[in-house]
Write a protein that holds these residues in place. Structure first.
Motif, PDB file in Angstrom:
ATOM      1  N   GLU A 106      33.014  32.397  55.425  1.00 31.82           N
ATOM      2  CA  GLU A 106      34.159  32.381  54.514  1.00 31.82           C
ATOM      3  C   GLU A 106      33.943  33.343  53.343  1.00 31.82           C
ATOM      4  N   LYS A 107      34.760  34.399  53.316  1.00 32.45           N
ATOM      5  CA  LYS A 107      34.593  35.381  52.240  1.00 32.45           C
ATOM      6  C   LYS A 107      35.020  34.815  50.889  1.00 32.45           C
ATOM      7  N   ASN A 108      35.918  33.806  50.917  1.00 32.83           N
ATOM      8  CA  ASN A 108      36.390  33.265  49.641  1.00 32.83           C
ATOM      9  C   ASN A 108      35.348  32.388  48.958  1.00 32.83           C
ATOM     10  N   SER A 109      34.213  32.144  49.641  1.00 35.17           N
ATOM     11  CA  SER A 109      33.160  31.340  49.011  1.00 35.17           C
ATOM     12  C   SER A 109      32.627  32.043  47.765  1.00 35.17           C
ATOM     13  N   VAL A 110      32.664  33.381  47.771  1.00 38.21           N
ATOM     14  CA  VAL A 110      32.211  34.145  46.606  1.00 38.21           C
ATOM     15  C   VAL A 110      33.126  33.850  45.417  1.00 38.21           C
ATOM     16  N   ASP A 111      34.445  33.863  45.664  1.00 44.31           N
ATOM     17  CA  ASP A 111      35.396  33.575  44.583  1.00 44.31           C
ATOM     18  C   ASP A 111      35.208  32.153  44.063  1.00 44.31           C
ATOM     19  N   GLU A 112      34.960  31.242  44.989  1.00 45.71           N
ATOM     20  CA  GLU A 112      34.791  29.832  44.588  1.00 45.71           C
ATOM     21  C   GLU A 112      33.656  29.665  43.591  1.00 45.71           C
ATOM     22  N   VAL A 113      32.499  30.258  43.913  1.00 45.06           N
ATOM     23  CA  VAL A 113      31.353  30.068  43.007  1.00 45.06           C
ATOM     24  C   VAL A 113      31.535  30.868  41.719  1.00 45.06           C
ATOM     25  N   LEU A 114      32.232  31.987  41.814  1.00 46.50           N
ATOM     26  CA  LEU A 114      32.515  32.739  40.581  1.00 46.50           C
ATOM     27  C   LEU A 114      33.383  31.900  39.646  1.00 46.50           C
ATOM     28  N   GLN A 115      34.335  31.194  40.247  1.00 47.56           N
ATOM     29  CA  GLN A 115      35.182  30.302  39.447  1.00 47.56           C
ATOM     30  C   GLN A 115      34.362  29.172  38.845  1.00 47.56           C
ATOM     31  N   THR A 116      33.478  28.619  39.650  1.00 43.35           N
ATOM     32  CA  THR A 116      32.663  27.489  39.178  1.00 43.35           C
ATOM     33  C   THR A 116      31.875  27.854  37.925  1.00 43.35           C
ATOM     34  N   VAL A 117      31.354  29.109  37.893  1.00 44.30           N
ATOM     35  CA  VAL A 117      30.524  29.494  36.732  1.00 44.30           C
ATOM     36  C   VAL A 117      31.321  30.337  35.728  1.00 44.30           C
ATOM     37  N   HIS A 118      32.643  30.389  35.906  1.00 44.08           N
ATOM     38  CA  HIS A 118      33.532  31.112  34.980  1.00 44.08           C
ATOM     39  C   HIS A 118      33.161  32.590  34.849  1.00 44.08           C
ATOM     40  N   LEU A 119      32.978  33.253  35.977  1.00 49.86           N
ATOM     41  CA  LEU A 119      32.673  34.692  35.935  1.00 49.86           C
ATOM     42  C   LEU A 119      33.669  35.494  36.771  1.00 49.86           C
ATOM     43  N   THR A 120      34.894  35.022  36.840  1.00 49.53           N
ATOM     44  CA  THR A 120      35.873  35.704  37.705  1.00 49.53           C
ATOM     45  C   THR A 120      36.404  36.993  37.074  1.00 49.53           C
ATOM     46  N   ASP A 121      36.261  37.110  35.763  1.00 48.01           N
ATOM     47  CA  ASP A 121      36.907  38.260  35.097  1.00 48.01           C
ATOM     48  C   ASP A 121      35.924  39.378  34.750  1.00 48.01           C
ATOM     49  N   THR A 122      34.810  39.494  35.456  1.00 50.87           N
ATOM     50  CA  THR A 122      33.835  40.540  35.124  1.00 50.87           C
ATOM     51  C   THR A 122      34.147  41.863  35.814  1.00 50.87           C
ATOM     52  N   GLY A 123      35.076  41.862  36.753  1.00 51.32           N
ATOM     53  CA  GLY A 123      35.561  43.094  37.386  1.00 51.32           C
ATOM     54  C   GLY A 123      34.449  43.972  37.931  1.00 51.32           C
ATOM     55  N   ASN A 124      34.491  45.266  37.533  1.00 50.69           N
ATOM     56  CA  ASN A 124      33.514  46.234  38.050  1.00 50.69           C
ATOM     57  C   ASN A 124      32.291  46.397  37.140  1.00 50.69           C
ATOM     58  N   LYS A 125      32.179  45.490  36.198  1.00 51.62           N
ATOM     59  CA  LYS A 125      31.031  45.567  35.287  1.00 51.62           C
ATOM     60  C   LYS A 125      29.741  45.299  36.067  1.00 51.62           C
ATOM     61  N   GLU A 126      28.801  46.229  35.944  1.00 49.65           N
ATOM     62  CA  GLU A 126      27.535  46.028  36.650  1.00 49.65           C
ATOM     63  C   GLU A 126      26.686  44.985  35.924  1.00 49.65           C
ATOM     64  N   VAL A 127      25.858  44.305  36.688  1.00 54.30           N
ATOM     65  CA  VAL A 127      25.075  43.186  36.143  1.00 54.30           C
ATOM     66  C   VAL A 127      24.151  43.641  35.014  1.00 54.30           C
ATOM     67  N   LYS A 128      23.720  44.916  35.057  1.00 55.44           N
ATOM     68  CA  LYS A 128      22.807  45.383  34.004  1.00 55.44           C
ATOM     69  C   LYS A 128      23.472  45.354  32.627  1.00 55.44           C
ATOM     70  N   HIS A 129      24.811  45.298  32.609  1.00 60.68           N
ATOM     71  CA  HIS A 129      25.520  45.233  31.328  1.00 60.68           C
ATOM     72  C   HIS A 129      25.884  43.789  30.944  1.00 60.68           C
ATOM     73  N   PHE A 130      25.464  42.818  31.733  1.00 63.37           N
ATOM     74  CA  PHE A 130      25.778  41.412  31.455  1.00 63.37           C
ATOM     75  C   PHE A 130      24.893  40.881  30.313  1.00 63.37           C
TER      76      PHE A 130
END
Lengths: 303, 277
Positions: A106-130
């Motif tokens: 299920e590809k939507n599992s990624v969206d689910e966990v992003l929602q769970t941790v409130h990180l859905t709006d990070t877009g194309n920001k690379e993790v090194k800038h988090f």
């Protein structure tokens, strides 16, 4: 409750020195297990042994009541030391790589966990800038992919600001309460740990020195009057017959712990003396998790 | 294992260094072929009595073993001679070092190992992904040389079986190269160290068999030992001209397979025994 993790005499040696020494630890289903210890006490090494990153020199472990370790580890989400992420990928790409590793269709599992941790709006920001908080949350999101039954989190609130700490705390409580995920959690912030943990293990110099439930902790750390007397037997009789209370216990070295009359120590003292008991000391006692931890470590000087 | 490969390829396609190194490889290969055309043009300007010796190897990816083709340059000639330099194994070494050690330096190998995948399958998945990356780079380099050479001088003629064998042998030897690079990267686990050692192995390590050969010849008081013939990277440059020598093909095959087997064995052995930090 069935045991999710049970270790027996688990030992790991580095250069002849035991980083983890004969640890027999028990995590029950539904627990939030607070794993406490000083820096270098062996918490991380123990977690690395459980997750298969290091091999034990002695001892054994059982996951999920004796399932094979390989199968059992597939049901674990872990974050050891720090969130392990690809800095040049986005949050979504990191999770996508992990989704493929776990073979989750299920590809939507990624969206689910992003929602769970409130990180859905990070877009194309690379993790090194988090920020550190975002990385911690993404690390937990990674752990959550594949609906694990058991989370192993090593210092997940390290370096977070109070808002970040609260977010992680609420998230862990939700995961435990709503999804029934068992959690093994280490942290130096004992006050935070005390807010969520249901069981504790204290490790010192590789040895598990104590393992207790939240209820046991409350009993052990309950506020009381510590009374040292010349005759404990007689003092106990006076407490029962004159002060009409059985809320006390007897400790070695001629000491009683009285859990009643906490605000009336003068009356207790007078009553005991009037009935022929010599009171050497009488003082209020009781501690929180931090105090209890310090006590188990042998005092503040050693912790 | 399939899940592991699925993930490794996902990461490879997102690794910028793979694209950068491949682009550098193709650009320098094209420039190398052009440099031969420039040399030809210069040669026409120089009187025959001044011109002496072989054409020097200015091309990064070209070797003087191409001299046999002097006066008969073609796309196929460019293809064969493109294997004569060290650029391809050096760039493969860089890509592999960055690809393998990234998981150690970012700590992401913990995510994989903690999911119960065996160390051997983790190693093999990296090896297969690296092999595909290396083969793609090789084919793109060969394609760039062939196309550029064909545009400049025409396609040329050669025995089709020879061309096929050359390509097959080069793929085999570069797979062995990947095996060496992957093992070194797993052993060192650090980006800087792995890149440096991989480059040194391709560029300078041939000195080791040469020195040993010289020492043995000194002891034997004869000049008959040449261990560098069994050094993988010497064999790669040797098979860069058409037609092929049958003995060289056999020796190269044995050297490639043996090198791959030895390095992969030690790489897996070391990885399985060490803890993941």
């Amino acid at each position: 409750m069935p045991l999710i993790l049970e270790t027996s005499g688990l030992t790991k040696l580095y250069g002849g020195r035991a980083a983890v020494n004969q640890v027999s630890l028990h995590v029950k289903e539904g627990d939030i297990y607070g794993f406490i210890g000083k820096n270098g006490a062996g918490k991380t090494t123990f977690m690395r042994l459980v997750t298969g990153l290091a091999r034990p020199d002695k001892g054994s472990m059982a996951l999920f009541g004796g399932q094979s370790l390989t199968e059992g580890r597939r049901r674990i989400g872990s974050m050891i030391e720090y969130p392990s992420l690809y800095p040049n990928m986005t949050a979504r790409e990191n999770l996508e790589a992990h989704r493929r590793l776990l073979g989750i269709p299920e590809k939507n599992s990624v969206d689910e966990v992003l929602q769970t941790v409130h990180l859905t709006d990070t877009g194309n920001k690379e993790v090194k800038h988090f920020s550190l908080g975002m990385r911690q949350r993404l690390g937990i999101a990674q752990c959550l992919l594949g609906h694990p039954d058991f989370l192993i989190l090593d210092e997940p609130i390290n370096g977070l600001d109070p808002t970040g700490i609260k977010e992680i705390r609420d998230l862990l409580l939700t995961l435990n309460g709503e999804k029934g995920i068992t959690i093994l959690l280490s942290s130096h912030i004992l006050g935070e740990l005390a807010k969520i943990a249901t069981c504790y293990g204290i490790i010192n110099q590789g040895v598990l020195v104590d393992e207790f439930s939240k209820d046991e902790l409350q009993t052990r750390c309950r506020r009381c009057l510590r009374i040292q007397v010349d005759d404990v037997k007689k003092a106990a009789q006076v407490l029962e017959s004159v002060l009409k209370t059985d809320q006390f216990d007897v400790l070695p070295d001629q000491t009683l712990r009285l859990f009643a009359y906490l605000e009336d120590s003068g009356k207790v003292n007078t009553t005991l003396v009037q009935n022929g008991v010599t009171v050497m000391t009488i003082a209020p006692a009781g501690q929180d998790l931090e105090g209890y931890f310090m006590q188990r470590m042998g005092g503040y000087g050693n912790a | 294992m399939l899940n592991l490969l699925h993930t490794e390829f996902y990461k490879l396609w997102r690794q910028k260094s793979f694209y950068i190194c491949t682009l550098v490889l193709v650009v320098f290969t094209v420039l190398s072929v052009f440099s031969y055309e420039l040399l030809n043009m210069m040669a026409e300007l120089i009187p025959p009595e001044v011109a002496q010796g072989d054409i020097p190897s200015y091309g990064v990816g070209m070797s003087t073993s191409a001299i046999g083709f002097e006066g008969d340059m073609s796309g196929l000639w460019a293809l064969a001679t493109s294997f004569g330099g060290n650029l391809l194994p050096v760039l493969i070494g860089i890509v592999i070092a960055l690809f393998v050690t990234a998981d150690f330096s970012h700590g992401t190998l913990k995510n994989i190992a903690a999911k119960g995948f065996s160390r051997t399958s983790i190693y093999v998945s990296k090896l297969i992904t690296g092999a595909v990356a290396g083969t793609l780079m090789l084919l793109l380099m060969a394609g760039a040389a062939l196309v550029t050479g064909t545009i400049l001088w025409g396609f040329g003629t050669a025995d089709a079986a020879d061309v096929f064998t050359l390509l097959l042998m080069q793929v085999l030897m570069h797979l062995a190269t990947v095996g060496v690079m992957v093992a070194i990267s797993f052993l060192l686990r650090s980006i800087g160290g792995a890149v440096a050692v991989n480059i040194c192995v391709v560029s300078f390590a041939v000195l080791i068999p040469q020195l040993i050969s010289a020492f043995l010849n000194y002891l034997l008081k004869e000049d008959r030992v040449d261990l560098s013939k069994y050094w993988l990277f010497s064999n790669i440059t040797e098979l860069s001209a058409l037609p092929l020598n049958g003995d060289a093909v056999l020796r190269c095959s044995i050297v490639a397979v043996a090198t791959f087997a030895v390095f992969t064995f030690f790489g897996v052995y070391s990885f399985v025994r060490r803890d993941i930090k």
